[in-house]
Design a protein around this motif. Structure first.
Motif, PDB file in Angstrom:
ATOM      1  N   ASN A 180       0.842  -1.198   0.000  1.00 12.44           N
ATOM      2  CA  ASN A 180       0.000   0.000   0.000  1.00 12.44           C
ATOM      3  C   ASN A 180       0.881   1.252   0.000  1.00 12.44           C
ATOM      4  O   ASN A 180       1.476   1.605   1.020  1.00 12.44           O
ATOM      5  N   VAL A 181       0.933   1.933  -1.137  1.00 12.01           N
ATOM      6  CA  VAL A 181       1.814   3.102  -1.273  1.00 12.01           C
ATOM      7  C   VAL A 181       1.406   4.218  -0.319  1.00 12.01           C
ATOM      8  O   VAL A 181       2.253   4.862   0.318  1.00 12.01           O
ATOM      9  N   ALA A 182       0.116   4.467  -0.194  1.00 10.52           N
ATOM     10  CA  ALA A 182      -0.351   5.536   0.697  1.00 10.52           C
ATOM     11  C   ALA A 182       0.070   5.262   2.135  1.00 10.52           C
ATOM     12  O   ALA A 182       0.531   6.159   2.844  1.00 10.52           O
ATOM     13  N   ALA A 183      -0.072   4.021   2.575  1.00  5.30           N
ATOM     14  CA  ALA A 183       0.313   3.668   3.938  1.00  5.30           C
ATOM     15  C   ALA A 183       1.826   3.747   4.112  1.00  5.30           C
ATOM     16  O   ALA A 183       2.318   4.220   5.142  1.00  5.30           O
ATOM     17  N   ALA A 184       2.547   3.289   3.107  1.00  5.83           N
ATOM     18  CA  ALA A 184       4.005   3.299   3.197  1.00  5.83           C
ATOM     19  C   ALA A 184       4.541   4.717   3.362  1.00  5.83           C
ATOM     20  O   ALA A 184       5.416   4.979   4.190  1.00  5.83           O
ATOM     21  N   THR A 185       3.994   5.655   2.575  1.00  5.30           N
ATOM     22  CA  THR A 185       4.492   7.026   2.628  1.00  5.30           C
ATOM     23  C   THR A 185       3.972   7.778   3.839  1.00  5.30           C
ATOM     24  O   THR A 185       4.704   8.547   4.465  1.00  5.30           O
ATOM     25  N   ALA A 186       2.719   7.548   4.210  1.00  2.00           N
ATOM     26  CA  ALA A 186       2.136   8.292   5.330  1.00  2.00           C
ATOM     27  C   ALA A 186       2.662   7.812   6.676  1.00  2.00           C
ATOM     28  O   ALA A 186       2.810   8.612   7.607  1.00  2.00           O
ATOM     29  N   LEU A 187       2.971   6.518   6.770  1.00  2.00           N
ATOM     30  CA  LEU A 187       3.305   5.927   8.068  1.00  2.00           C
ATOM     31  C   LEU A 187       4.749   5.467   8.162  1.00  2.00           C
ATOM     32  O   LEU A 187       5.147   4.888   9.167  1.00  2.00           O
ATOM     33  N   ASN A 188       5.523   5.710   7.107  1.00  2.00           N
ATOM     34  CA  ASN A 188       6.935   5.313   7.102  1.00  2.00           C
ATOM     35  C   ASN A 188       7.097   3.812   7.265  1.00  2.00           C
ATOM     36  O   ASN A 188       7.929   3.321   8.048  1.00  2.00           O
ATOM     37  N   ILE A 189       6.297   3.076   6.493  1.00  2.00           N
ATOM     38  CA  ILE A 189       6.381   1.621   6.445  1.00  2.00           C
ATOM     39  C   ILE A 189       7.105   1.250   5.149  1.00  2.00           C
ATOM     40  O   ILE A 189       6.800   1.807   4.102  1.00  2.00           O
ATOM     41  N   PRO A 190       8.042   0.324   5.158  1.00  2.00           N
ATOM     42  CA  PRO A 190       8.710  -0.066   3.913  1.00  2.00           C
ATOM     43  C   PRO A 190       7.704  -0.528   2.864  1.00  2.00           C
ATOM     44  O   PRO A 190       6.801  -1.323   3.165  1.00  2.00           O
ATOM     45  N   ALA A 191       7.854  -0.027   1.638  1.00  4.68           N
ATOM     46  CA  ALA A 191       6.979  -0.427   0.532  1.00  4.68           C
ATOM     47  C   ALA A 191       7.543  -1.677  -0.136  1.00  4.68           C
ATOM     48  O   ALA A 191       8.756  -1.828  -0.278  1.00  4.68           O
ATOM     49  N   SER A 192       6.637  -2.560  -0.549  1.00  2.00           N
ATOM     50  CA  SER A 192       7.061  -3.817  -1.148  1.00  2.00           C
ATOM     51  C   SER A 192       6.116  -4.178  -2.279  1.00  2.00           C
ATOM     52  O   SER A 192       4.895  -4.073  -2.140  1.00  2.00           O
ATOM     53  N   GLY A 193       6.677  -4.603  -3.417  1.00  4.00           N
ATOM     54  CA  GLY A 193       5.827  -4.991  -4.532  1.00  4.00           C
ATOM     55  C   GLY A 193       6.637  -5.574  -5.670  1.00  4.00           C
ATOM     56  O   GLY A 193       7.851  -5.371  -5.756  1.00  4.00           O
ATOM     57  N   THR A 194       5.968  -6.282  -6.556  1.00  4.34           N
ATOM     58  CA  THR A 194       6.666  -6.932  -7.659  1.00  4.34           C
ATOM     59  C   THR A 194       6.015  -6.532  -8.973  1.00  4.34           C
ATOM     60  O   THR A 194       6.151  -5.402  -9.429  1.00  4.34           O
ATOM     61  N   MET A 195       5.332  -7.458  -9.583  1.00  6.73           N
ATOM     62  CA  MET A 195       4.630  -7.236 -10.850  1.00  6.73           C
ATOM     63  C   MET A 195       3.418  -8.146 -10.864  1.00  6.73           C
ATOM     64  O   MET A 195       3.316  -9.078 -10.064  1.00  6.73           O
ATOM     65  N   ALA A 196       2.499  -7.874 -11.785  1.00  2.00           N
ATOM     66  CA  ALA A 196       1.309  -8.710 -11.932  1.00  2.00           C
ATOM     67  C   ALA A 196       1.475  -9.640 -13.131  1.00  2.00           C
ATOM     68  O   ALA A 196       2.334  -9.445 -13.994  1.00  2.00           O
TER      69      ALA A 196
END
Length: 452
Positions: A180-196
């Motif tokens: 969740n990009v919004a959560a990652a940026t707002a809460l300083n949580i590491p962002a994680s993702g790959t591809m579909a």
């Protein structure tokens, strides 16, 4: 729509009646979980931060009064006693991240009666939902036995706000990141993702897809390998990673099929290609049960991505929460309904080492070597401490889990901790019960014939 009007209608009708009857004395309400859901050995207290934000900003404005009046189909002037009402009470609560059990108050609100009544619905909504999701996520962390767990739940949560909460709650109990990009940026949580899979399908071949993705992203990459044939996809990914001299930090992701068998074959292919440092990420309908099975089987999976079932707490999507009046104007009160009786009076929970929890009256002297669980977090409608960060709650969670009995930590057939009531609370409960029953019998006694 105002948060003030995010409430059940009966809260408004009761509050209005209280004000008209001039019933403004302090009332204490206790929020607790009656019983833990099946397959839960503990709960993780959560939702307090959003509840406190709501209370700190609570004020009924004219637009809110109009909404109440419209809902009741009554003139605004009838609802005007509510105008300008703010929350001016005290809140004692278990901080987020602490482990809690059935019957233990998570929150106690003491405020003028109408104020304490009006905030019931919102507090139950926030605390119960977030506690349920945090508890589910915590079980995933325990099941992973030290392996990273990542939140992939946003697309299936019940609304975007619930997705933000799920990401925060995952981080609170130890998740390594979120999609969740919004959560990652707002809460300083590491962002994680790959591809579909759709990304792979738009290219003529998997190899072209992997090479294109790697050209766009020069750092560590993760390739989704199960769009067509999983083993072939792993071999192609290994060839691309080896050709591009990528390894450390890179990964492949398995999203379907027999994750145990596929992870073993994938590991063998990667190792044979000289890519022992390429990790395997597993996803696809996982929760604590699936993770525990794979970990127990020894599957060579390095990271677990959990989504739908965790973001909605699928096997226990709600808690049997209650927000009950326990004292009004200094008088302890209780409910006697069958299977839903409550205990009267303001309370405190004392935790002894080893989780020998005691639910006591707030006025009791603390037992020796026991820790009080409820803290005063709001007084006169204002916070008494700074807003809590998920990082702070994570520290509390880790401390509590380290001491939790192994039988309560189990994913399957856990044995939850059972809190006991103090003698003083039991005595008060018996007294109030007797007083109520005598009062009821007196009022219900048949009236005899009048003397002539």
């Amino acid at each position: 729509m105002s948060d003030v009007t995010t409430t059940d209608l009966y809260e408004v009708t009761m509050a209005l009646s209280y004000l008209r009857e001039d019933m403004r004395a302090p009332a204490t309400f206790s929020l607790y979980v009656r019983d833990l859901p099946p397959e839960r050995g503990f709960l993780v207290a959560a939702g307090l931060e959003s509840a406190l934000n709501f209370l700190a900003n609570y004020r009924i404005e004219r637009d809110d009064v109009k909404e109440f009046a419209d809902a009741l189909h009554r003139p605004m002037r009838v609802l005007e006693p509510l105008l300008g009402l703010c929350f001016e009470g005290e809140v004692r609560a278990v901080p987020e991240g602490r482990l809690v059990f059935a019957g233990e108050p998570l929150v106690e609100v003491t405020a003028p009666l109408a104020q304490a009544q009006l905030v019931e619905t919102y507090l139950l909504n926030q605390v119960c939902h977030q506690t349920a999701v945090a508890s589910k996520a915590a079980r995933c962390v325990l099941a992973a036995a030290g392996r990273p767990v990542v939140d992939f739940s946003l697309r299936r949560t019940h609304g975007a706000w619930a997705g933000l909460q799920a990401a925060r709650l995952g981080a609170l109990v130890g998740f390594a990141g979120t999609s969740n990009v919004a959560a990652a940026t707002a809460l300083n949580i590491p962002a994680s993702g790959t591809m579909a899979h759709s990304y792979i399908e738009t290219f003529p071949s998997e190899e072209e897809a992997f090479r294109s993705f790697a050209r766009c992203h020069p750092g560590p990459v993760t390739f989704l390998v199960d769009t067509y044939d999983t083993e072939a996809g792993v071999r192609i990914a290994a060839r691309v990673l080896r050709d591009l001299r990528r390894g450390a930090g890179c990964a492949i992701r398995l999203d379907s099929g027999d994750l145990d068998a596929l992870s073993r074959r994938s590991r063998a292919i990667l190792d044979a290609s000289g890519l022992a440092d390429v990790r395997i990420v597993a996803s696809g309908g996982l929760d604590e049960y699936g993770v525990a099975h794979l970990v127990g089987a020894g599957a060579p999976i390095d990271v677990y991505a959990v989504g739908t079932r965790v973001g909605v707490a699928a096997d226990a999507p709600y808690l049997d929460c209650a927000y009950k009046l326990v004292e009004y104007d200094g008088r302890p009160v209780m409910k006697l309904s069958s299977a839903k009786a409550t205990a009267p009076g303001r309370k405190q929970v004392y935790r002894h080492p080893g989780y020998s929890d005691v639910i006591a009256l707030a006025s009791e002297e603390p037992p020796h070597a026991a820790e009080p669980m409820l803290r005063t977090v709001m007084r006169a409608g204002r916070r008494t401490w700074s807003p809590d960060r998920w990082q702070d709650a994570r520290k509390r969670f880790r401390g509590d889990v380290a001491d939790l009995p192994p039988s309560a930590r189990r994913v399957e057939r856990p044995l939850p901790v059972r809190a006991i009531q103090s003698r003083a609370l039991e005595e008060l409960t018996a007294k109030v019960r007797t007083d109520i029953q005598e009062h009821i019998l007196t009022r219900a006694a048949p009236v005899g014939p009048r003397a002539s």
